[in-house]
Design an enzyme around this catalytic site. Structure first.
Site, PDB file in Angstrom:
ATOM      1  N   ASP A  40      57.479  72.166  18.260  1.00 54.27           N
ATOM      2  CA  ASP A  40      56.112  72.034  18.773  1.00 54.27           C
ATOM      3  C   ASP A  40      56.118  71.024  19.917  1.00 54.27           C
ATOM      4  O   ASP A  40      57.050  70.227  20.058  1.00 54.27           O
ATOM      5  CB  ASP A  40      55.187  71.534  17.652  1.00 54.27           C
ATOM      6  CG  ASP A  40      53.713  71.878  17.875  1.00 54.27           C
ATOM      7  OD1 ASP A  40      53.187  72.727  17.139  1.00 54.27           O
ATOM      8  OD2 ASP A  40      53.093  71.287  18.790  1.00 54.27           O
ATOM      9  N   VAL A  64      56.975  75.926  24.604  1.00 51.15           N
ATOM     10  CA  VAL A  64      57.420  77.333  24.557  1.00 51.15           C
ATOM     11  C   VAL A  64      57.469  77.991  25.929  1.00 51.15           C
ATOM     12  O   VAL A  64      58.092  79.043  26.094  1.00 51.15           O
ATOM     13  CB  VAL A  64      56.547  78.190  23.600  1.00 51.15           C
ATOM     14  CG1 VAL A  64      56.708  77.760  22.161  1.00 51.15           C
ATOM     15  CG2 VAL A  64      55.080  78.205  24.034  1.00 51.15           C
ATOM     16  N   TYR A 157      42.283  85.579  26.074  1.00 51.00           N
ATOM     17  CA  TYR A 157      42.987  85.424  24.787  1.00 51.00           C
ATOM     18  C   TYR A 157      43.359  86.796  24.240  1.00 51.00           C
ATOM     19  O   TYR A 157      44.499  87.036  23.821  1.00 51.00           O
ATOM     20  CB  TYR A 157      42.070  84.671  23.814  1.00 51.00           C
ATOM     21  CG  TYR A 157      42.661  84.434  22.441  1.00 51.00           C
ATOM     22  CD1 TYR A 157      43.600  83.430  22.232  1.00 51.00           C
ATOM     23  CD2 TYR A 157      42.260  85.201  21.339  1.00 51.00           C
ATOM     24  CE1 TYR A 157      44.135  83.197  20.970  1.00 51.00           C
ATOM     25  CE2 TYR A 157      42.788  84.969  20.075  1.00 51.00           C
ATOM     26  CZ  TYR A 157      43.726  83.970  19.894  1.00 51.00           C
ATOM     27  OH  TYR A 157      44.254  83.746  18.653  1.00 51.00           O
ATOM     28  N   LYS A 161      47.069  88.416  23.437  1.00 49.95           N
ATOM     29  CA  LYS A 161      47.443  88.838  22.083  1.00 49.95           C
ATOM     30  C   LYS A 161      47.730  90.345  22.026  1.00 49.95           C
ATOM     31  O   LYS A 161      48.542  90.801  21.215  1.00 49.95           O
ATOM     32  CB  LYS A 161      46.349  88.454  21.085  1.00 49.95           C
ATOM     33  CG  LYS A 161      46.187  86.949  20.914  1.00 49.95           C
ATOM     34  CD  LYS A 161      47.455  86.297  20.348  1.00 49.95           C
ATOM     35  CE  LYS A 161      47.269  84.841  20.014  1.00 49.95           C
ATOM     36  NZ  LYS A 161      48.472  84.234  19.420  1.00 49.95           N
ATOM     37  N   VAL A 192      40.814  82.001  11.108  1.00 52.46           N
ATOM     38  CA  VAL A 192      41.533  81.134  10.166  1.00 52.46           C
ATOM     39  C   VAL A 192      40.973  79.718  10.299  1.00 52.46           C
ATOM     40  O   VAL A 192      40.826  79.207  11.415  1.00 52.46           O
ATOM     41  CB  VAL A 192      43.052  81.110  10.474  1.00 52.46           C
ATOM     42  CG1 VAL A 192      43.787  80.259   9.449  1.00 52.46           C
ATOM     43  CG2 VAL A 192      43.614  82.517  10.524  1.00 52.46           C
TER      44      VAL A 192
HETATM   45  N1  LIG Z   1      42.823  79.947  13.929  1.00 52.08           N
HETATM   46  C1  LIG Z   1      42.469  81.199  14.077  1.00 52.08           C
HETATM   47  O1  LIG Z   1      41.313  81.591  13.819  1.00 52.08           O
HETATM   48  C2  LIG Z   1      43.503  82.218  14.528  1.00 52.08           C
HETATM   49  C3  LIG Z   1      43.193  83.574  14.352  1.00 52.08           C
HETATM   50  C4  LIG Z   1      44.105  84.529  14.767  1.00 52.08           C
HETATM   51  C5  LIG Z   1      45.307  84.140  15.335  1.00 52.08           C
HETATM   52  N2  LIG Z   1      45.574  82.817  15.499  1.00 52.08           N
HETATM   53  C6  LIG Z   1      46.846  82.477  16.141  1.00 52.08           C
HETATM   54  O2  LIG Z   1      47.651  81.748  15.234  1.00 52.08           O
HETATM   55  C7  LIG Z   1      48.510  80.859  15.938  1.00 52.08           C
HETATM   56  C8  LIG Z   1      48.380  79.474  15.345  1.00 52.08           C
HETATM   57  O3  LIG Z   1      47.027  79.087  15.424  1.00 52.08           O
HETATM   58  P1  LIG Z   1      46.416  77.859  14.606  1.00 52.08           P
HETATM   59  O4  LIG Z   1      45.077  78.281  14.180  1.00 52.08           O
HETATM   60  O5  LIG Z   1      47.397  77.368  13.639  1.00 52.08           O
HETATM   61  O6  LIG Z   1      46.237  76.820  15.829  1.00 52.08           O
HETATM   62  P2  LIG Z   1      46.461  75.245  15.924  1.00 52.08           P
HETATM   63  O7  LIG Z   1      45.729  74.827  17.132  1.00 52.08           O
HETATM   64  O8  LIG Z   1      46.121  74.616  14.612  1.00 52.08           O
HETATM   65  O9  LIG Z   1      48.040  75.107  16.142  1.00 52.08           O
HETATM   66  C9  LIG Z   1      48.662  75.542  17.340  1.00 52.08           C
HETATM   67  C10 LIG Z   1      49.941  74.743  17.534  1.00 52.08           C
HETATM   68  O10 LIG Z   1      50.600  75.239  18.709  1.00 52.08           O
HETATM   69  C11 LIG Z   1      51.114  74.122  19.431  1.00 52.08           C
HETATM   70  N3  LIG Z   1      51.286  74.464  20.849  1.00 52.08           N
HETATM   71  C12 LIG Z   1      50.327  74.745  21.753  1.00 52.08           C
HETATM   72  N4  LIG Z   1      50.887  74.961  22.959  1.00 52.08           N
HETATM   73  C13 LIG Z   1      52.240  74.816  22.803  1.00 52.08           C
HETATM   74  C14 LIG Z   1      53.347  74.918  23.682  1.00 52.08           C
HETATM   75  N5  LIG Z   1      53.197  75.187  25.005  1.00 52.08           N
HETATM   76  N6  LIG Z   1      54.592  74.725  23.182  1.00 52.08           N
HETATM   77  C15 LIG Z   1      54.764  74.430  21.875  1.00 52.08           C
HETATM   78  N7  LIG Z   1      53.744  74.303  20.987  1.00 52.08           N
HETATM   79  C16 LIG Z   1      52.495  74.490  21.463  1.00 52.08           C
HETATM   80  C17 LIG Z   1      50.071  73.027  19.224  1.00 52.08           C
HETATM   81  O11 LIG Z   1      50.593  71.738  19.496  1.00 52.08           O
HETATM   82  C18 LIG Z   1      49.695  73.233  17.762  1.00 52.08           C
HETATM   83  O12 LIG Z   1      50.520  72.479  16.920  1.00 52.08           O
HETATM   84  C19 LIG Z   1      48.104  80.950  17.407  1.00 52.08           C
HETATM   85  O13 LIG Z   1      48.994  81.802  18.080  1.00 52.08           O
HETATM   86  C20 LIG Z   1      46.719  81.558  17.339  1.00 52.08           C
HETATM   87  O14 LIG Z   1      46.393  82.263  18.513  1.00 52.08           O
HETATM   88  C21 LIG Z   1      44.711  81.839  15.102  1.00 52.08           C
END
Ligand SMILES: NC(=O)c1ccc[n+]([C@@H]2O[C@H](COP(=O)([O-])OP(=O)(O)OC[C@H]3O[C@@H](n4cnc5c(N)ncnc54)[C@H](O)[C@@H]3O)[C@@H](O)[C@H]2O)c1
Length: 266
Positions: A40, A64, A157, A161, A192
Site C-alpha cells: 500500500d 500501484v 469510476y 471498473k 461496502v
Molecule cells: N467501499 C465500497 O463501497 C466499494 C464498493 C465496490 C468496490 N470497491 C473497491 O474495493 C477496493 C477497496 O476499497 P475500500 O473500500 O477498501 O477502500 P479504502 O479507501 O478503505 O482502501 C483503499 C486502499 O487503497 C490504497 N491506495 C490508494 N491508492 C493507491 C496507490 N496508488 N497505490 C497503492 N495503494 C493505494 C489506500 O491507501 C487504501 O489503503 C477499491 O478498488 C474499491 O474501488 C469498494
C-alpha cells in the site's frame, strides 16, 4: 468458521492492504494459512494490518501506478518467500460528481490507479507466476457493481471498473489458452462500509443515516462488510475455485440482479 488452512502454503500479495476490504482480506487469508504481503501507499496503516494478522507476513510500500515499484516488489516477494501464488488487486480510489464537470486530471488519476495500476499488477504477477514449477496462480481483481452497470454520478469510476471487468477476462483467457494454470477473476462488491465511503458521510446527518440510505438500494437490505468481500476473495484464492477463471463474481446482495418487484405492491 471453517477449519483454518484453505490457503496453506500459499504466498499472497494484497494491494490496498492498509484499509477496508484489503485489510480484511489480509487478515482472512492469514487466518487460513497464507503468508501475506501487504502492499500500500500508506506505511503506517499497512504495518498496522500486519500486526492484526494471525500469522507472519510483511508490509512493502507500493504505489500501484509505478511499473518500477511493481518489478521491485515482486522480485522482493520471490527472494523473501520463494514464490507468488495469489495476487489481490484491491487498491483503488473513488470520485463522484456530475459527468461533464469531471476534470481531465481526475479522470486520468482514477484510470491510473484503478485500471493501469491493476494492469501492471496482473502483468508482473503473471510473469512471476509462470516461472513456478508447477504453475499455480490466482489473481483476484476487485472491481465493483459499477464495473457492470453505470452510475449517474460516478462515470470515471465506473469506466475504470468496467475496464477491470474485461481486462480480467482477457488475462484469464490469455493464461488458459497457453496452458498456464493462472486463474484471473473479478469481484464486484455492492456498497461496502469501509473508509472509502468516509467522504460521503458528510451528505448525511451521520454514518448510520448513510448506511440506512445505501441499504435501501440493496435488495438484501444491508451494505456489505469488508469481511463479506474478504470471504469471496478467500474462495477465489483457494483450490475450491480451481475451475473458475474469467468470472465476474457479484457480491452485491442482489443489487444488479434485476429490477425489484416493489412496484407490484404500490
Ligand atoms: N467501499 C465500497 O463501497 C466499494 C464498493 C465496490 C468496490 N470497491 C473497491 O474495493 C477496493 C477497496 O476499497 P475500500 O473500500 O477498501 O477502500 P479504502 O479507501 O478503505 O482502501 C483503499 C486502499 O487503497 C490504497 N491506495 C490508494 N491508492 C493507491 C496507490 N496508488 N497505490 C497503492 N495503494 C493505494 C489506500 O491507501 C487504501 O489503503 C477499491 O478498488 C474499491 O474501488 C469498494
Amino acid at each position: 468458521m471453517p477449519e483454518a488452512g484453505r490457503v496453506r502454503n500459499k504466498v499472497a500479495l494484497v494491494t490496498g492492504g492498509a484499509s477496508g476490504i484489503g485489510r480484511a482480506t489480509c487478515i482472512r487469508l492469514a487466518q487460513e494459512g497464507a503468508t501475506v504481503v501487504v502492499a500500500d501507499l500508506n506505511q503506517e496503516q499497512g504495518k498496522k494490518t500486519v500486526s492484526m494478522m494471525a500469522a507472519g507476513g510483511s508490509f512493502i510500500e507500493l504505489d500501484v501506478t509505478s511499473e518500477t515499484r511493481w518489478q521491485e516488489l515482486i522480485a522482493q516477494v520471490i527472494t523473501e518467500f520463494g514464490q507468488l501464488n495469489v495476487l489481490v488487486n484491491c487498491a483503488g480510489i473513488g470520485i463522484s460528481g456530475v459527468f461533464e464537470e469531471t476534470r481531465l486530471q481526475d479522470w486520468q488519476r482514477i484510470m491510473d490507479v484503478n485500471l493501469t495500476g491493476l494492469f501492471l499488477g496482473c502483468k508482473h504477477a503473471v510473469l512471476a507466476m509462470q516461472q513456478a514449477e508447477p504453475i499455480n496462480g490466482s489473481i483476484i481483481n476487485i472491481s465493483s457493481i459499477a464495473g457492470v452497470v453505470g452510475g449517474g454520478d460516478i462515470a470515471a469510476y465506473s469506466a475504470s471498473k468496467g475496464g477491470v471487468t474485461t481486462l480480467t477476462k482477457s488475462v484469464a483467457l490469455s493464461c488458459a489458452e497457453r496452458g498456464m494454470n493462472i486463474r484471473c477473476n473479478s469481484i464486484h462488491p455492492t456498497y461496502v462500509d469501509s473508509e472509502m465511503l468516509d467522504p460521503i458521510v458528510e451528505f448525511y446527518p451521520d454514518r448510520d443515516a448513510m448506511r440506512a440510505a445505501m441499504s435501501e438500494n440493496i435488495p438484501m437490505g444491508r451494505m456489505a462488510t469488508p469481511e463479506d468481500i474478504a470471504n469471496s476473495v478467500l474462495f477465489l484464492a483457494s483450490e475450491e475455485s480451481s475451475i473458475m477463471t474469467g468470472a465476474t463474481m457479484m457480491v452485491d446482495g442482489g443489487t444488479t440482479a434485476g429490477v425489484t418487484s416493489k412496484h407490484s405492491s404500490d
